[in-house]
Design an enzyme around this catalytic site. Structure first.
Site, PDB file in Angstrom:
ATOM      1  CB  VAL A 367      10.983 -44.813 -35.586  1.00  0.00           C
ATOM      2  CG1 VAL A 367      10.192 -43.566 -35.231  1.00  0.00           C
ATOM      3  CG2 VAL A 367      10.412 -46.010 -34.876  1.00  0.00           C
ATOM      4  CG  ASP A 478       7.876 -54.409 -25.445  1.00  0.00           C
ATOM      5  OD1 ASP A 478       8.646 -54.788 -24.536  1.00  0.00           O
ATOM      6  OD2 ASP A 478       8.241 -54.256 -26.617  1.00  0.00           O
TER       7      ASP A 478
END
Ligand SMILES: *[C@@H]1O[C@H](CO)[C@@H](O)[C@H](O)[C@H]1NC(C)=O
Ligand SMILES: *[C@@H]1O[C@H](CO)[C@@H](O)[C@H](O)[C@H]1NC(C)=O
Ligand SMILES: *[C@@H]1O[C@H](CO)[C@@H](O)[C@H](O)[C@H]1NC(C)=O
Ligand SMILES: *[C@@H]1O[C@H](CO)[C@@H](O)[C@H](O)[C@H]1NC(C)=O
Ligand SMILES: *[C@@H]1O[C@H](CO)[C@@H](O)[C@H](O)[C@H]1NC(C)=O
Ligand SMILES: *[C@@H]1O[C@H](CO)[C@@H](O)[C@H](O)[C@H]1NC(C)=O
Ligand SMILES: *[C@@H]1O[C@H](CO)[C@@H](O)[C@H](O)[C@H]1NC(C)=O
Ligand SMILES: *[C@@H]1O[C@H](CO)[C@@H](O)[C@H](O)[C@H]1NC(C)=O
Ligand SMILES: *[C@@H]1O[C@H](CO)[C@@H](O)[C@H](O)[C@H]1NC(C)=O
Ligand SMILES: *[C@@H]1O[C@H](CO)[C@@H](O)[C@H](O)[C@H]1NC(C)=O
Ligand SMILES: *[C@@H]1O[C@H](CO)[C@@H](O)[C@H](O)[C@H]1NC(C)=O
Length: 643
Positions: A367, A478
């Protein structure tokens, strides 16, 4: 439809309270039964309780203030009582006698109860609340009559209550004050009363009272109201409701508005306004003055309904707006082209994916932080090559996911699908992820009780949206602390939702051969049999709640002699009634006991072994927001630490 059904159920629930409240005895205002467990018939706890409660009435000091404890853990009872400052000893005693009997009857075998009357209140529990500032079990009532000039009334009432509170806190050793102020010609006087338990210092008392002032805003416009907590309370009415002369006269110059022209007076000066009930002495003022006795949860339920309705209305409005070509809101996204970013744009924004701009690395890729030319900050998730899905299928999904918009979800702004690259562009959320703060011994101090509660509620709202309110019915699969991002005001935003759906190709539930997720957060049926459903997200949510409250990581739990994972550790303390020992020490004593217990209980309900007995996200939302929803006792949680 689900919304309408929800509304209907709530309305029924509201109605039942409306019907029940007035039929209760004129003096009993409200009772809260505790959630710390039941005692057994003829056991030690019961005998301690039966020994302690009568002494409250007989040994209470003026004005019926008494706190004491009896017995030993686990059968130790703590109790506190207070009578209104203006009632005499015989009224006080009979009120407390009645309170004791009613509490035992209304909350049978409950270890804890709080019960309110006009003249007194009583609270007992197996947890020690005597030395804290805990003012929980709050509720309020208002006068059903509207005032003709609510702004003026509210301003004067706030000032009167403020001044009376100051008097109670700083001028009275009994922590009791009454005051009056001139209002208008039609409603000559406003009367106020404020009181704290006598063991409070002046500052504690004033803080306790001011902490409840905001409730007055929610009942602004009513010609009277009262707010009661287990440590302090105030009340204001347009009639004299207490005995004796007022201790305080508010000077008219500063506060009382001049007699108004608008209120109609007849020629002879007699008011035409309906007579306000006076202190008739026979107690019927309760029936006339206070028609409604409504508890806080009810109001919260109201707010909930209105927010549901507003959402509903907004959504309809948005749907209608869809037809307008200039509208650029997410509902407008119809093709993947409208959310496509050029690779070159993203390269410029992230300085060619430089290391300095790297925010983190996860299973799916890295990211990066970036800044678009217009100054907007973004986070770019660059996926590692070869994630499962075909490009065409992926595009359809991306369009759907980009439409999801909720303030507790990180917004997907767009995608880039060029030169074998798959990148997702999200809004940038400045405060990093929850785990970097929650599990850091220093930074965790930033998260006081209020913030954590806000975070829990926010996650619950985001998840509710994913599960039930969005068109997609997304199971996150998740959910964990590192997937919760915090914005500048520490509002939580769920990230990576739709990931499993985007790249795993699974639909709304079923069995999967590839278990994605993070150990410690995964429901047992998912880990062992690959079965997933919304209830497996609920399990992860429960783990997250317990982590947030204890500041302990489930996946990395220090082994103790008592328990070797977080869930059994919490469960042990829950059954022993020693929850205060496991809350994050950084709270100090600044946490509201009943709220904390409720949160723990919700967490435990979510991690139960049987998926069917875990609550749904909408139930969790109700349980978090309304104290009137009674919670089931959780069963032993599933322990799925299989390492
Ligand atoms: C406590 O007792 C009440 C009434 O007897 C019952 O409804 C409730 O389920 C009991 N709670 C627990 C935790 O046993
Ligand atoms: C408790 O004691 C009373 C009388 O002392 C008796 O009637 C009752 O059956 C007992 N209850 C239990 C559960 O032992
Ligand atoms: C409180 O009352 C009980 C009887 O109800 C009595 O035995 C006890 O001595 C009293 N305690 C005080 C401090 O007055
Ligand atoms: C206490 O107050 C009640 C009602 O205000 C009154 O009827 C009663 O006579 C009073 N008792 C004493 C002992 O003053
Ligand atoms: C008070 O005002 C509300 C809305 O302004 C209205 O619905 C309600 O009927 C009024 N109540 C009384 C008793 O006048
Ligand atoms: C109460 O009074 C104090 C000063 O007397 C003032 O600073 C405070 O703002 C007042 N609070 C409210 C809610 O009006
Ligand atoms: C309350 O106490 C303050 C200071 O202790 C004093 O200035 C004030 O006059 C008192 N107010 C009343 C109504 O007695
Ligand atoms: C309130 O009004 C009454 C009569 O209207 C007047 O006698 C009294 O002085 C006023 N009180 C204050 C504090 O202004
Ligand atoms: C109402 O107030 C206005 C000024 O505010 C005044 O001129 C007028 O005479 C008043 N009317 C009555 C009936 O008091
Ligand atoms: C006052 O009431 C009378 C009748 O009760 C009405 O005729 C008159 O218009 C009213 N005046 C105002 C200012 O409301
Ligand atoms: C006001 O009205 C009552 C009856 O409603 C009457 O008994 C009284 O004499 C009236 N007062 C004046 C000053 O006219």
């Amino acid at each position: 439809m689900a919304l309408l059904l929800g509304c209907k159920l709530l309305c029924l629930f509201l109605l039942s309270l409306f019907l029940v409240s007035p039929s209760l005895s004129a003096e009993l205002l409200y009772q809260f039964c505790g959630s710390t467990g039941n005692y057994t018939a003829n056991g030690t706890y019961e005998s301690n309780l039966n020994a302690l409660l009568p002494s409250l009435a007989s040994n209470g000091s003026d004005p019926g203030f008494y706190k004491d404890t009896l017995g030993r853990v686990p059968d130790q009872v703590y109790a506190l009582s207070l009578c209104r400052g203006d009632v005499n000893a015989s009224v006080c005693r009979s009120c407390l006698d009645r309170a004791r009997q009613d509490a035992l009857q209304l909350c049978p075998y409950n270890k804890a109860a709080t019960i309110y009357y006009d003249y007194c209140f009583l609270r007992y529990s197996n947890l020690n609340f005597l030395n804290s500032n805990d003012n929980s079990d709050l509720f309020y009532m208002w006068n059903a009559q509207n005032d003709t000039d609510p702004d003026k009334f509210n301003k004067l009432a706030t000032e009167l209550v403020n001044r009376t509170s100051q008097y109670a806190a700083f001028n009275s050793s009994r922590r009791f004050g009454t005051g009056e102020a001139n209002f208008t010609a039609a409603d000559p006087k406003l009367y106020g009363l404020a009181q704290c338990t006598q063991d409070f210092s002046g500052d504690q008392c004033y803080n306790c009272l001011t902490g409840m002032f905001s409730v007055m805003q929610s009942i602004a416009g009513q010609r009277g109201g009262r707010v009661l907590g287990s440590r302090c309370n105030f009340r204001y009415e347009l009639y004299r409701f207490y005995e004796g002369t007022s201790m305080l006269q508010l000077p008219s110059s500063s506060s009382s508005p001049p007699p108004s022209n608008g209120t109609n007076t007849t020629g002879n000066g007699n008011t035409t306004t309906p007579a306000v009930p006076t202190m008739g002495g026979d107690g019927n003022k309760n029936n006339i003055g206070m028609i409604l006795a409504i508890v806080i949860p009810l109001v919260i339920a109201f707010l909930l309904i209105s927010s549901i309705c507003i959402c509903f209305w907004r959504r309809r409005k948005r749907r209608m707006a869809k037809k307008l070509p200039h509208d650029t809101n997410p509902e407008e996204i119809t093709s993947v082209e409208s959310i496509l970013f050029d690779l070159s744009t993203l390269k410029t924004a992230t300085a060619n994916f430089s290391e300095e701009n790297k925010l983190g690395q996860g299973g799916f890729g890295s990211v990066y932080k970036g800044t678009l030319q217009n100054g907007r900050e973004i986070a770019v998730k660059r996926l590692s090559a070869g994630s499962g899905q075909g490009i065409g299928e992926l595009k359809n999904e991306l369009v759907l996911v980009a439409k999801l918009q909720h303030r507790n979800l990180v917004r997907l702004l767009g995608v880039c699908l060029e030169e074998e690259e798959k990148m997702l562009v999200y809004e940038y959320v400045p405060n990093r992820s929850l785990d970097t703060i929650l599990f850091d011994s220093i930074k965790r101090e930033q998260l006081d009780w209020g913030r954590r509660y806000k975070i829990i509620s926010g996650i619950a709202r985001g998840l509710l949206y994913l599960h039930e309110d969005s068109q997609l019915k997304i199971i996150h699969r998740d959910l964990k602390a590192s997937n919760i991002l915090l914005d500048e005001d520490m509002n939580p935003k769920i990230s990576d939702f739709g990931f499993a759906r985007l790249f795993g190709g699974d639909q709304t539930g079923g069995t999967t051969s590839r278990v994605v997720g993070t150990f410690g957060y995964m429901a047992p049926e998912y880990v062992m049999r690959g079965q997933f459903s919304a209830k497996s997200d609920i399990f992860s949510f429960g783990v997250l709640v317990l982590e947030i409250l204890t500041g302990q990581k489930n996946s990395n739990f220090p082994e103790t002699e008592q328990a070797d994972d977080l869930l059994s550790y919490v469960w042990e303390h829950w059954t022993q009634g020693t929850i205060s020992e496991i809350l994050d020490p950084s709270f100090g004593d600044r946490w509201p006991r009943s709220e904390a217990l409720r949160c723990i209980q919700i967490g435990l309900l979510c991690v139960q072994e049987d998926p069917a007995s875990r609550p749904s996200m909408s139930t969790v939302g109700l349980m978090l927001n309304s104290y009137s929803v009674s919670l089931q006792a959780p069963s032993k949680p599933a322990f799925c630490m299989l390492d």
